[in-house]
Design a protein around this motif. Structure first.
Motif, PDB file in Angstrom:
ATOM      1  N   GLU A 154       0.825  -1.206   0.000  1.00 22.23           N
ATOM      2  CA  GLU A 154       0.000   0.000   0.000  1.00 22.23           C
ATOM      3  C   GLU A 154       0.861   1.258   0.000  1.00 22.23           C
ATOM      4  OE1 GLU A 154      -3.098   0.202  -0.438  1.00 22.23           O
ATOM      5  OE2 GLU A 154      -3.903  -1.780  -0.004  1.00 22.23           O
ATOM      6  N   SER A 155       1.974   1.220   0.716  1.00 21.90           N
ATOM      7  CA  SER A 155       2.859   2.383   0.746  1.00 21.90           C
ATOM      8  C   SER A 155       3.483   2.632  -0.624  1.00 21.90           C
ATOM      9  CB  SER A 155       3.958   2.178   1.791  1.00 21.90           C
ATOM     10  OG  SER A 155       4.812   3.300   1.854  1.00 21.90           O
ATOM     11  N   HIS A 156       3.947   1.563  -1.263  1.00 17.87           N
ATOM     12  CA  HIS A 156       4.541   1.726  -2.594  1.00 17.87           C
ATOM     13  C   HIS A 156       3.489   2.194  -3.600  1.00 17.87           C
ATOM     14  CE1 HIS A 156       8.703   0.306  -2.173  1.00 17.87           C
ATOM     15  NE2 HIS A 156       8.242  -0.516  -1.250  1.00 17.87           N
ATOM     16  N   ALA A 157       2.251   1.711  -3.467  1.00 20.00           N
ATOM     17  CA  ALA A 157       1.194   2.152  -4.376  1.00 20.00           C
ATOM     18  C   ALA A 157       0.930   3.643  -4.215  1.00 20.00           C
ATOM     19  CB  ALA A 157      -0.081   1.352  -4.116  1.00 20.00           C
ATOM     20  N   LYS A 245      27.053   1.106   8.316  1.00 22.49           N
ATOM     21  CA  LYS A 245      26.241   0.324   7.369  1.00 22.49           C
ATOM     22  C   LYS A 245      25.338   1.242   6.557  1.00 22.49           C
ATOM     23  CE  LYS A 245      22.632  -1.531   9.088  1.00 22.49           C
ATOM     24  NZ  LYS A 245      21.763  -2.383   9.924  1.00 22.49           N
ATOM     25  N   ARG A 246      24.692   2.198   7.234  1.00 21.12           N
ATOM     26  CA  ARG A 246      23.806   3.127   6.533  1.00 21.12           C
ATOM     27  C   ARG A 246      24.604   4.067   5.627  1.00 21.12           C
ATOM     28  NH1 ARG A 246      18.918   2.539   8.998  1.00 21.12           N
ATOM     29  NH2 ARG A 246      18.982   1.538  11.047  1.00 21.12           N
ATOM     30  N   GLU A 247      25.766   4.482   6.097  1.00 18.87           N
ATOM     31  CA  GLU A 247      26.578   5.378   5.276  1.00 18.87           C
ATOM     32  C   GLU A 247      27.038   4.694   3.996  1.00 18.87           C
ATOM     33  OE1 GLU A 247      30.591   8.135   5.915  1.00 18.87           O
ATOM     34  OE2 GLU A 247      29.370   7.521   7.646  1.00 18.87           O
ATOM     35  N   LEU A 248      27.311   3.405   4.078  1.00 17.69           N
ATOM     36  CA  LEU A 248      27.792   2.663   2.904  1.00 17.69           C
ATOM     37  C   LEU A 248      26.700   2.406   1.881  1.00 17.69           C
ATOM     38  CD1 LEU A 248      30.235   0.112   4.571  1.00 17.69           C
ATOM     39  CD2 LEU A 248      30.832   2.082   3.150  1.00 17.69           C
ATOM     40  N   THR A 249      25.442   2.708   2.216  1.00 16.47           N
ATOM     41  CA  THR A 249      24.402   2.574   1.200  1.00 16.47           C
ATOM     42  C   THR A 249      24.502   3.685   0.157  1.00 16.47           C
ATOM     43  OG1 THR A 249      22.797   3.875   2.469  1.00 16.47           O
ATOM     44  CG2 THR A 249      22.842   1.496   2.853  1.00 16.47           C
ATOM     45  N   VAL A 250      25.168   4.787   0.504  1.00 19.40           N
ATOM     46  CA  VAL A 250      25.306   5.902  -0.441  1.00 19.40           C
ATOM     47  C   VAL A 250      26.766   6.202  -0.779  1.00 19.40           C
ATOM     48  CG1 VAL A 250      23.124   6.976   0.190  1.00 19.40           C
ATOM     49  CG2 VAL A 250      25.173   7.550   1.475  1.00 19.40           C
ATOM     50  N   ASP A 251      27.696   5.840   0.115  1.00 16.59           N
ATOM     51  CA  ASP A 251      29.113   6.106  -0.131  1.00 16.59           C
ATOM     52  C   ASP A 251      29.856   4.806  -0.414  1.00 16.59           C
ATOM     53  OD1 ASP A 251      28.690   8.796   0.341  1.00 16.59           O
ATOM     54  OD2 ASP A 251      29.121   8.614   2.498  1.00 16.59           O
ATOM     55  N   GLY A 311      14.927  -1.478   7.272  1.00 14.06           N
ATOM     56  CA  GLY A 311      16.077  -0.592   7.361  1.00 14.06           C
ATOM     57  C   GLY A 311      17.248  -0.973   6.487  1.00 14.06           C
ATOM     58  N   SER A 312      17.461  -2.269   6.261  1.00 12.91           N
ATOM     59  CA  SER A 312      18.612  -2.707   5.473  1.00 12.91           C
ATOM     60  C   SER A 312      18.279  -2.941   4.007  1.00 12.91           C
ATOM     61  CB  SER A 312      19.205  -3.992   6.066  1.00 12.91           C
ATOM     62  OG  SER A 312      19.721  -3.751   7.359  1.00 12.91           O
ATOM     63  N   ALA A 313      17.029  -2.671   3.609  1.00 14.34           N
ATOM     64  CA  ALA A 313      16.624  -2.916   2.227  1.00 14.34           C
ATOM     65  C   ALA A 313      17.307  -1.967   1.246  1.00 14.34           C
ATOM     66  CB  ALA A 313      15.114  -2.796   2.095  1.00 14.34           C
ATOM     67  N   VAL A 330      12.659  -3.184  -9.256  1.00 12.92           N
ATOM     68  CA  VAL A 330      12.784  -3.269  -7.803  1.00 12.92           C
ATOM     69  C   VAL A 330      12.533  -1.883  -7.230  1.00 12.92           C
ATOM     70  CG1 VAL A 330      14.313  -3.812  -5.865  1.00 12.92           C
ATOM     71  CG2 VAL A 330      14.418  -5.182  -7.958  1.00 12.92           C
ATOM     72  N   GLU A 331      11.572  -1.784  -6.320  1.00 16.11           N
ATOM     73  CA  GLU A 331      11.169  -0.495  -5.752  1.00 16.11           C
ATOM     74  C   GLU A 331      11.597  -0.411  -4.294  1.00 16.11           C
ATOM     75  OE1 GLU A 331       9.366   1.781  -7.503  1.00 16.11           O
ATOM     76  OE2 GLU A 331       8.982   0.582  -9.305  1.00 16.11           O
ATOM     77  N   VAL A 332      12.239   0.696  -3.919  1.00 21.11           N
ATOM     78  CA  VAL A 332      12.599   0.930  -2.525  1.00 21.11           C
ATOM     79  C   VAL A 332      12.376   2.402  -2.211  1.00 21.11           C
ATOM     80  CG1 VAL A 332      15.041   1.299  -3.095  1.00 21.11           C
ATOM     81  CG2 VAL A 332      14.389   0.654  -0.760  1.00 21.11           C
ATOM     82  N   GLU A 333      11.813   2.705  -1.040  1.00 21.93           N
ATOM     83  CA  GLU A 333      11.503   4.069  -0.670  1.00 21.93           C
ATOM     84  C   GLU A 333      12.696   4.723   0.020  1.00 21.93           C
ATOM     85  OE1 GLU A 333       7.906   4.072   1.598  1.00 21.93           O
ATOM     86  OE2 GLU A 333       6.690   3.377  -0.083  1.00 21.93           O
ATOM     87  N   PRO A 334      12.737   6.062   0.030  1.00 19.86           N
ATOM     88  CA  PRO A 334      13.880   6.761   0.639  1.00 19.86           C
ATOM     89  C   PRO A 334      14.128   6.371   2.085  1.00 19.86           C
ATOM     90  CG  PRO A 334      12.553   8.285  -0.659  1.00 19.86           C
ATOM     91  CD  PRO A 334      11.799   6.998  -0.615  1.00 19.86           C
ATOM     92  N   ASP A 335      13.072   6.218   2.886  1.00 18.85           N
ATOM     93  CA  ASP A 335      13.228   5.785   4.271  1.00 18.85           C
ATOM     94  C   ASP A 335      12.464   4.481   4.427  1.00 18.85           C
ATOM     95  OD1 ASP A 335      13.621   5.470   6.961  1.00 18.85           O
ATOM     96  OD2 ASP A 335      13.262   7.574   7.448  1.00 18.85           O
ATOM     97  N   SER A 336      13.128   3.391   4.079  1.00 29.14           N
ATOM     98  CA  SER A 336      12.451   2.097   3.999  1.00 29.14           C
ATOM     99  C   SER A 336      12.039   1.565   5.363  1.00 29.14           C
ATOM    100  CB  SER A 336      13.361   1.083   3.293  1.00 29.14           C
ATOM    101  OG  SER A 336      14.647   1.037   3.894  1.00 29.14           O
ATOM    102  N   GLN A 337      12.569   2.131   6.451  1.00 26.89           N
ATOM    103  CA  GLN A 337      12.130   1.705   7.779  1.00 26.89           C
ATOM    104  C   GLN A 337      10.700   2.140   8.083  1.00 26.89           C
ATOM    105  OE1 GLN A 337      15.641   3.258  10.079  1.00 26.89           O
ATOM    106  NE2 GLN A 337      15.485   1.281  11.093  1.00 26.89           N
TER     107      GLN A 337
END
Length: 421
Positions: A154-157, A245-251, A311-313, A330-337
Motif C-alpha cells: 500500500e505504501s509503494h502504491a 552500514k547506513r553510510e555505505l548505502t550511499v558512499d 532498514g537494510s533494504a 525493484v522499488e525501494v523508498e527513501p526511508d524504507s524503515q
C-alpha cells in the motif's frame, strides 16, 4: 483535523504514520516523531521499580526488568518474565501499541478515526485473535490488523507503483519476510500464496559481521588495552557499525570510529568489503524470495515488481542480487524503515473511506473439452487466511489471560504523570 493512524511494531523498532482528512481526500501519510524527535522508537519495554512501564532502551538495567522481541513470541503459550512477573507477549505488544496511540493522540489533539496495525505476513488467525483480544482489553477497539507485506504494498502504491502482482521483500532488524501480493477489485492489496520467513536474520547480522571485522583489525590494540577499557570502547561498537552500514548505502567507503583509552582509532571499510561480509546472508534471503514466487506457480515475468521494506533494504547489494534472480523492477523508498507504517496509514484511509469496487470484467464462456464438457477451471490461489498444504494445523483455542499484577506493582504506562519512554 481528523486523521487515521498506521502502526508498525517490528522486532527491533516501532514506527507510526498519520494521514489527515482534507475535504473528501486524505493527505499523504507522515511519520510521527515517537522518541527524541525520531520517527522510530526501539520495540523495548522496561518495568521500573514503581511498577510503571516505559518504552525504549533504559539507561541502566540489570536485564531482568527489560524485554524485547516479544512480538515474535505471540502465540507461544509460555509467558515472558519481566521484573519477575509473567507477561503474555500479546499483552506487551498491546501495551506498546497503546503507548503509540496515546502519544499520537497528544500530538494530534484527538483520537484517530481508525488504526491499522501491521503484523508478520505468516501469522494465522490464532495469533491475530490473541493480539486483537489484548488490544480490546486495553481499550483499543477500532484497530484493524493487516499483514506487513500488504501495508508495504500500500505504501509503494501511494508513491506511484501501479502494478497488479508483486513480491514483497521485507528485511528488518532481525527478521526477513517474503510474500506475494495482488491488487483487488477495490484497488487495495491482499496476500496470496504462502509467505516465507527467516528468523532471526536481518540488519543486526550485518552489524555483527562488520563488528567482527573491526575486532579482528584492532586485535592488537584491544589486547594492549586494559580489559575494562576495552569493554567500554566496544560497548559502542554495534551502534557505530549500524551508522557505517547506513553510510555505505550511499558512499563507497566509510570509517568505523572507536575511542580507546589510548585515543580514537579509525578502521576504514569499503562498500565492497562490507558486501563481501554480508553476501551469504543476503543471498539466503533472495533465494527464499525466489522460492516464494515459484511456490505460487508464478514465473518471474508475471510479477510487476519487487517491493522492498526494512532498514537494510537500501543496501545496494540487496537490489543487485534481487535483480539477478528476478529481472523485474525493484522499488525501494527513501526511508524504507517507515514503509510499513505509512502503508498502514494508507490502509486506514480505506477503512474510513473505502474505494468503490471496480466493475468485474465480463468473462467469456468457459471453453469446452471432450464431448461438450466444460474444462476444469484453474485452482484459485489461496488467500492469506486460507490453510494451504504444508501449514501447521490450527492452534487450539488456548488463551493466556491479560496480565494481572499485585496491587503494589502495576504494569501500566506512565501516561498522565509526565514520564515519557
Amino acid at each position: 483535523m481528523p486523521y487515521v493512524l498506521g502502526i508498525d511494531i517490528g522486532n527491533t523498532n516501532t514506527a507510526a504514520a498519520v494521514a489527515r482528512r482534507h475535504g473528501t481526500t486524505w493527505t499523504r501519510p507522515e511519520a510521527v516523531p515517537l522518541h527524541a524527535g525520531s520517527a522510530l522508537v526501539p520495540s523495548v519495554l522496561h518495568l521500573s521499580e514503581d511498577g510503571s512501564l516505559h518504552v525504549g532502551e533504559p539507561t541502566t538495567d540489570d536485564g531482568s526488568r527489560t524485554t524485547r522481541d516479544f512480538v515474535r513470541r505471540i502465540g507461544d503459550d509460555v509467558p515472558l518474565l519481566l521484573g519477575g512477573e509473567a507477561c503474555a507477549p500479546q499483552t506487551l505488544t498491546a501495551e506498546l501499541a497503546t503507548w503509540v496511540v496515546e502519544r499520537v493522540y497528544a500530538f494530534e489533539g484527538g483520537p484517530a478515526e481508525a488504526v491499522v496495525l501491521s503484523h508478520p505476513a505468516g501469522w494465522r488467525p490464532y495469533r491475530r485473535d490473541l493480539l486483537h483480544r489484548a488490544l480490546f482489553d486495553l481499550g483499543l477497539r477500532n484497530v484493524t490488523l493487516l499483514p506487513r507485506t500488504v501495508t508495504v504494498a500500500e505504501s509503494h502504491a501511494a508513491r506511484g507503483f501501479a502494478g497488479t502482482t508483486a513480491a514483497v521483500y521485507a528485511l528488518g532488524g532481525n527478521s526477513f519476510e517474503a510474500a506475494l501480493v495482488r491488487r483487488t477489485s477495490r484497488g487495495t492489496y491482499e496476500s496470496f500464496g504462502v509467505p516465507q520467513g527467516l528468523d532471526p536474520i536481518g540488519g543486526t547480522d550485518f552489524d555483527e559481521a562488520l563488528a567482527g571485522h573491526v575486532r579482528t583489525v584492532l586485535a592488537r590494540e584491544l589486547a594492549a588495552t586494559a580489559r575494562r577499557g576495552a569493554q567500554a570502547a566496544l560497548r559502542g561498537l554495534l551502534p557505530e557499525c549500524d551508522r557505517v552500514k547506513r553510510e555505505l548505502t550511499v558512499d563507497l567507503a566509510a570509517d568505523v570510529v572507536l575511542t580507546l583509552p589510548s585515543g580514537p582509532v579509525r578502521v576504514p571499510v569499503t562498500r565492497a568489503q562490507f558486501e563481501g561480509m554480508i553476501r551469504p546472508t543476503v543471498q539466503a534471503t533472495v533465494d527464499l524470495l525466489l522460492r516464494t514466487v515459484r511456490g505460487a506457480g508464478l514465473a518471474p515475468g508475471q510479477l510487476d515488481g519487487v517491493l522492498l521494506a526494512g532498514g537494510s533494504a537500501r543496501i545496494p547489494l540487496v537490489t543487485e542480487l534481487i535483480t539477478a534472480a528476478l529481472p523485474v523492477p525493484v522499488e525501494v523508498e527513501p526511508d524504507s524503515q517507515l514503509t510499513a507504517a505509512t502503508g498502514a496509514a494508507m490502509a486506514a484511509c480505506q477503512v474510513v473511506s473505502p474505494r468503490p469496487r471496480r466493475p468485474e470484467p465480463v468473462r467469456e464462456p468457459a471453453p469446452t473439452s471432450g464431448a461438450g464438457r466444460a474444462a476444469i477451471p484453474a485452482m484459485r490461489r489461496p488467500h492469506h487466511d486460507t490453510i494451504v498444504p504444508g501449514d501447521p494445523p490450527p492452534r487450539p483455542p488456548v488463551r493466556i489471560l491479560p496480565l494481572e499484577l499485585p496491587k503494589p506493582s502495576r504494569l501500566a504506562l506512565a501516561r498522565s504523570r509526565g514520564r515519557e519512554g
